[in-house]
Design a protein around this motif. Structure first.
Motif, PDB file in Angstrom:
ATOM      1  N   PRO A 142      37.633  21.910  97.919  1.00  0.00           N
ATOM      2  CA  PRO A 142      37.084  23.262  98.058  1.00  0.00           C
ATOM      3  C   PRO A 142      35.695  23.291  98.664  1.00  0.00           C
ATOM      4  O   PRO A 142      35.262  24.311  99.193  1.00  0.00           O
ATOM      5  CB  PRO A 142      37.082  23.796  96.625  1.00  0.00           C
ATOM      6  N   GLY A 143      34.994  22.158  98.619  1.00  0.00           N
ATOM      7  CA  GLY A 143      33.685  22.094  99.254  1.00  0.00           C
ATOM      8  C   GLY A 143      33.753  22.282 100.759  1.00  0.00           C
ATOM      9  O   GLY A 143      32.798  22.767 101.372  1.00  0.00           O
ATOM     10  N   ILE A 144      34.890  21.935 101.358  1.00  0.00           N
ATOM     11  CA  ILE A 144      35.067  22.144 102.798  1.00  0.00           C
ATOM     12  C   ILE A 144      35.002  23.630 103.108  1.00  0.00           C
ATOM     13  O   ILE A 144      34.296  24.077 104.023  1.00  0.00           O
ATOM     14  CB  ILE A 144      36.398  21.545 103.274  1.00  0.00           C
ATOM     15  N   GLY A 156      31.739  35.097  99.997  1.00  0.00           N
ATOM     16  CA  GLY A 156      33.127  34.958  99.586  1.00  0.00           C
ATOM     17  C   GLY A 156      33.343  34.108  98.357  1.00  0.00           C
ATOM     18  O   GLY A 156      32.410  33.541  97.783  1.00  0.00           O
ATOM     19  N   ILE A 157      34.611  34.049  97.985  1.00  0.00           N
ATOM     20  CA  ILE A 157      35.054  33.290  96.815  1.00  0.00           C
ATOM     21  C   ILE A 157      36.178  32.362  97.251  1.00  0.00           C
ATOM     22  O   ILE A 157      37.099  32.775  97.963  1.00  0.00           O
ATOM     23  CB  ILE A 157      35.579  34.220  95.710  1.00  0.00           C
ATOM     24  N   THR A 158      36.116  31.112  96.816  1.00  0.00           N
ATOM     25  CA  THR A 158      37.193  30.176  97.093  1.00  0.00           C
ATOM     26  C   THR A 158      37.565  29.440  95.816  1.00  0.00           C
ATOM     27  O   THR A 158      37.143  29.806  94.725  1.00  0.00           O
ATOM     28  CB  THR A 158      36.811  29.207  98.230  1.00  0.00           C
ATOM     29  N   GLY A 159      38.361  28.418  95.951  1.00  0.00           N
ATOM     30  CA  GLY A 159      38.794  27.620  94.812  1.00  0.00           C
ATOM     31  C   GLY A 159      39.574  26.432  95.327  1.00  0.00           C
ATOM     32  O   GLY A 159      39.582  26.141  96.518  1.00  0.00           O
ATOM     33  N   ARG A 160      40.251  25.765  94.416  1.00  0.00           N
ATOM     34  CA  ARG A 160      41.089  24.630  94.804  1.00  0.00           C
ATOM     35  C   ARG A 160      42.534  25.000  94.522  1.00  0.00           C
ATOM     36  O   ARG A 160      42.913  25.232  93.380  1.00  0.00           O
ATOM     37  CB  ARG A 160      40.719  23.376  94.013  1.00  0.00           C
ATOM     38  N   ASP A 200      31.213  22.639  90.377  1.00  0.00           N
ATOM     39  CA  ASP A 200      30.602  22.054  91.580  1.00  0.00           C
ATOM     40  C   ASP A 200      30.184  23.105  92.605  1.00  0.00           C
ATOM     41  O   ASP A 200      29.160  22.935  93.284  1.00  0.00           O
ATOM     42  CB  ASP A 200      31.586  21.089  92.251  1.00  0.00           C
ATOM     43  N   TRP A 201      30.940  24.206  92.744  1.00  0.00           N
ATOM     44  CA  TRP A 201      30.756  25.079  93.906  1.00  0.00           C
ATOM     45  C   TRP A 201      30.447  26.535  93.593  1.00  0.00           C
ATOM     46  O   TRP A 201      30.061  27.276  94.505  1.00  0.00           O
ATOM     47  CB  TRP A 201      32.005  25.008  94.806  1.00  0.00           C
ATOM     48  N   ASN A 202      30.586  26.952  92.355  1.00  0.00           N
ATOM     49  CA  ASN A 202      30.266  28.349  92.059  1.00  0.00           C
ATOM     50  C   ASN A 202      28.763  28.592  92.187  1.00  0.00           C
ATOM     51  O   ASN A 202      27.953  27.874  91.603  1.00  0.00           O
ATOM     52  CB  ASN A 202      30.724  28.715  90.643  1.00  0.00           C
ATOM     53  N   GLY A 203      28.392  29.595  93.012  1.00  0.00           N
ATOM     54  CA  GLY A 203      26.983  29.889  93.241  1.00  0.00           C
ATOM     55  C   GLY A 203      26.387  29.180  94.430  1.00  0.00           C
ATOM     56  O   GLY A 203      25.164  29.230  94.644  1.00  0.00           O
ATOM     57  N   TYR A 204      27.225  28.554  95.248  1.00  0.00           N
ATOM     58  CA  TYR A 204      26.740  27.839  96.430  1.00  0.00           C
ATOM     59  C   TYR A 204      26.121  28.820  97.435  1.00  0.00           C
ATOM     60  O   TYR A 204      26.410  30.014  97.427  1.00  0.00           O
ATOM     61  CB  TYR A 204      27.919  27.099  97.077  1.00  0.00           C
ATOM     62  N   ALA A 205      25.277  28.294  98.298  1.00  0.00           N
ATOM     63  CA  ALA A 205      24.609  29.077  99.352  1.00  0.00           C
ATOM     64  C   ALA A 205      23.838  30.248  98.755  1.00  0.00           C
ATOM     65  O   ALA A 205      23.988  31.398  99.175  1.00  0.00           O
ATOM     66  CB  ALA A 205      25.631  29.571 100.393  1.00  0.00           C
ATOM     67  N   ALA A 233      39.174  30.456  83.312  1.00  0.00           N
ATOM     68  CA  ALA A 233      38.245  31.270  84.090  1.00  0.00           C
ATOM     69  C   ALA A 233      37.361  32.105  83.176  1.00  0.00           C
ATOM     70  O   ALA A 233      36.150  32.243  83.412  1.00  0.00           O
ATOM     71  CB  ALA A 233      39.020  32.170  85.048  1.00  0.00           C
ATOM     72  N   GLU A 234      37.950  32.643  82.131  1.00  0.00           N
ATOM     73  CA  GLU A 234      37.169  33.443  81.181  1.00  0.00           C
ATOM     74  C   GLU A 234      36.104  32.586  80.500  1.00  0.00           C
ATOM     75  O   GLU A 234      34.952  33.006  80.343  1.00  0.00           O
ATOM     76  CB  GLU A 234      38.110  34.066  80.146  1.00  0.00           C
ATOM     77  N   GLU A 235      36.465  31.389  80.125  1.00  0.00           N
ATOM     78  CA  GLU A 235      35.509  30.482  79.490  1.00  0.00           C
ATOM     79  C   GLU A 235      34.353  30.143  80.428  1.00  0.00           C
ATOM     80  O   GLU A 235      33.207  30.012  79.989  1.00  0.00           O
ATOM     81  CB  GLU A 235      36.212  29.188  79.064  1.00  0.00           C
ATOM     82  N   LEU A 236      34.662  30.034  81.715  1.00  0.00           N
ATOM     83  CA  LEU A 236      33.648  29.658  82.697  1.00  0.00           C
ATOM     84  C   LEU A 236      32.899  30.849  83.275  1.00  0.00           C
ATOM     85  O   LEU A 236      31.975  30.685  84.065  1.00  0.00           O
ATOM     86  CB  LEU A 236      34.302  28.869  83.836  1.00  0.00           C
ATOM     87  N   GLY A 237      33.298  32.056  82.896  1.00  0.00           N
ATOM     88  CA  GLY A 237      32.626  33.258  83.383  1.00  0.00           C
ATOM     89  C   GLY A 237      32.937  33.604  84.819  1.00  0.00           C
ATOM     90  O   GLY A 237      32.123  34.216  85.509  1.00  0.00           O
ATOM     91  N   VAL A 238      34.143  33.214  85.280  1.00  0.00           N
ATOM     92  CA  VAL A 238      34.559  33.514  86.650  1.00  0.00           C
ATOM     93  C   VAL A 238      35.916  34.208  86.608  1.00  0.00           C
ATOM     94  O   VAL A 238      36.376  34.651  85.567  1.00  0.00           O
ATOM     95  CB  VAL A 238      34.601  32.228  87.517  1.00  0.00           C
TER      96      VAL A 238
END
Length: 482
Positions: A142-144, A156-160, A200-205, A233-238
């Motif tokens: 997902p970092g790509i 935007g929003i992405t994921g794996r 790893d990627w939530n909140g990037y840029a 997702a609920e536990e992670l706040g996303v």
């Protein structure tokens, strides 16, 4: 002006501003002021100047031949799919399309291919006025997606992408590498990896790119993975998103195996909720509309892919009923192989009229409803409506400027009707994200689109060849998961 004070940009005398705020205000001869990444004032020129007069060094622009709307929000897109444009037949239903064409294509998309695909897709989104997207998930790391999308300036929003139920018989074209990467041995293993992607990627840029707990959904995912994705997702706040009830065929498979349609099955096990965006949700029964409304579950409707893949939105879709029940319904493009384009304005146009025609009822849909779905409703589905989706003081400066001297706008009376029924991305002058003009003067500022397109053509042809998708014996029907 002190060197430490940020420059203000004044758009003065804008022909119109469709605010899409709670009152759905349509302002004429309006002024909008931007400071850094925020809108700080919206209103009549004299009133704005009285409270916030321009200073030496501020930028004052003549908006008399410009119209402003909030940036469009694409609630379902596959950026990893952009190199597959027009590569598959157009006589496929959803399940055959996924299992015998899309997955073999994905199986041969390398890291470098995916980076080009995301960049190309993001550029098309920006050119079409889309400032924010919800991507289904990367085929690789997902970092790509996060890095390539961020580099274009888009939000935007992405994921794996993930699943945990391989079919009993592996179709031709599915590579061992794709199977190992995409299909986890069980839901718990998948969720561990998905959770790490979020960390790893939530909140990037600087927050422009978010990461969710995204899964494929439908038959390739167990019930445990569907339900567990939303809980994690609920536990992670996303949030989380996945495909569900995407066609009548999928619903019929669910009925045979589980005695109920997909949404009822997920609800029975506590899987619906306010942090879930269901992609498509075409095959929905009347009582399931109420389930979506009561649980706060959102829906991403993709008109173009429904039409191209014969999903049945016009025949069985309950989107007008969802809207009446208070379900948040956003609009999505889907991927270019499924829909043919990443042009959300096309989806707005279709949504405004599709159900009028299908049900012979002129009161269904309409321009204003469709515009709200593509802006503030999409923002609400993504849990981002506190910052984007409308033109209001305090919100992010994400908006689109239309050139009103373009033939699509000459002449016009009602701006929203002209926007939805008459205009296209051809008349977009600028697309702004986070207070910057990321598309202007006919180009996406951050990338070399000419070189990108040349590379994309070469990579796309190679992928199709590697995947064997030119072969005449690639199935156009499927019995997988039946």
């Amino acid at each position: 002006m002190s060197s430490t004070e940020p420059i203000r940009t004044y758009f003065e005398g804008l022909d119109f501003v469709a605010t899409v705020d709670a009152a759905d205000r349509l302002l004429r001869a309006a002024t909008v002021v931007v400071v850094a990444d925020r809108i700080v004032a919206v209103g009549d020129r004299a009133q704005v100047r009285a409270t916030l007069p321009p200073r030496p060094g501020d930028v004052v622009r003549d908006g008399s031949r410009l119209g402003m709307v909030p940036g469009f929000i694409d609630t379902h897109v596959h950026l990893s799919e952009t190199l597959s444009r027009a590569a598959f037949p157009d006589n496929l239903n959803t399940r055959a399309w996924v299992f015998h064409w899309a997955k073999p294509f994905y199986a041969h998309v390398s890291d470098a291919d995916e980076s080009v695909s995301v960049s190309l897709g993001a550029a098309e989104l920006l050119r079409s006025g889309t400032t924010c997207f919800l991507d289904m998930g990367a085929q690789n790391d997902p970092g790509i997606t996060a890095r390539a999308a961020a580099a274009t300036g888009i939000r935007g929003i992405t994921g794996r992408h993930a699943a945990d139920r391989k079919p009993d018989q592996i179709p031709a074209g599915w590579s061992p590498e794709m199977i190992d990467h995409h299909f986890f041995p069980d839901a718990r293993t998948a969720l561990d990896v998905l959770g790490q992607a979020v960390r790893d990627w939530n909140g990037y840029a600087e927050g422009r790119i978010r990461c969710w707990v995204n899964i494929e959904g439908k038959e390739p995912c167990s019930l445990e993975l569907h339900v567990g994705a939303r809980q994690l997702a609920e536990e992670l706040g996303v949030g989380t998103t996945y495909h569900l009830a995407s066609s009548r065929q999928e619903a019929e498979v669910s009925q045979r195996h589980h005695g109920m349609w997909p949404i009822s099955r997920i609800h029975q096990h506590g899987g619906l909720g306010a942090n879930l965006v269901l992609a498509h949700a075409v095959a929905v029964r009347d009582h399931e509309v109420g389930l979506l409304a009561r649980t706060g579950t959102s829906v991403a409707f993709c008109p173009s892919s429904s039409i191209k893949l014969a999903k049945g939105a016009a025949a069985i879709g309950k989107y007008p009923e969802m809207l009446d029940a208070g379900v948040t319904v956003g609009l999505g493009t889907d991927g270019v192989a499924a829909a043919g384009n990443l042009n959300l304005m096309r989806q707005i146009h279709l949504m405004a009229g599709l159900f009028k025609d299908a049900r012979v009822d002129e009161n269904l849909g309409g321009a204003r409803r469709a515009l709200r779905m593509a802006t503030i409703d999409g923002a609400r589905a993504l849990g981002w409506d506190d910052e984007i989706g409308s033109i209001e003081a305090g919100k992010k400066a994400d908006f689109v400027l239309f050139a009103l001297d373009h033939h699509e706008w000459v002449p016009f009376h009602d701006p929203v009707q002209a926007l939805v029924w008459s205009s296209s991305p051809a008349s977009i002058a600028e697309t702004w994200v986070d207070g910057r003009a990321v598309f202007a003067t006919g180009r996406v500022a951050a990338i070399d689109e000419v070189a990108l397109r040349a590379e994309a053509r070469e990579r796309a042809a190679t992928i199709v060849s590697r995947a064997g998708l030119r072969a005449a014996d690639v199935p156009v029907t499927t019995s997988l998961y039946d």
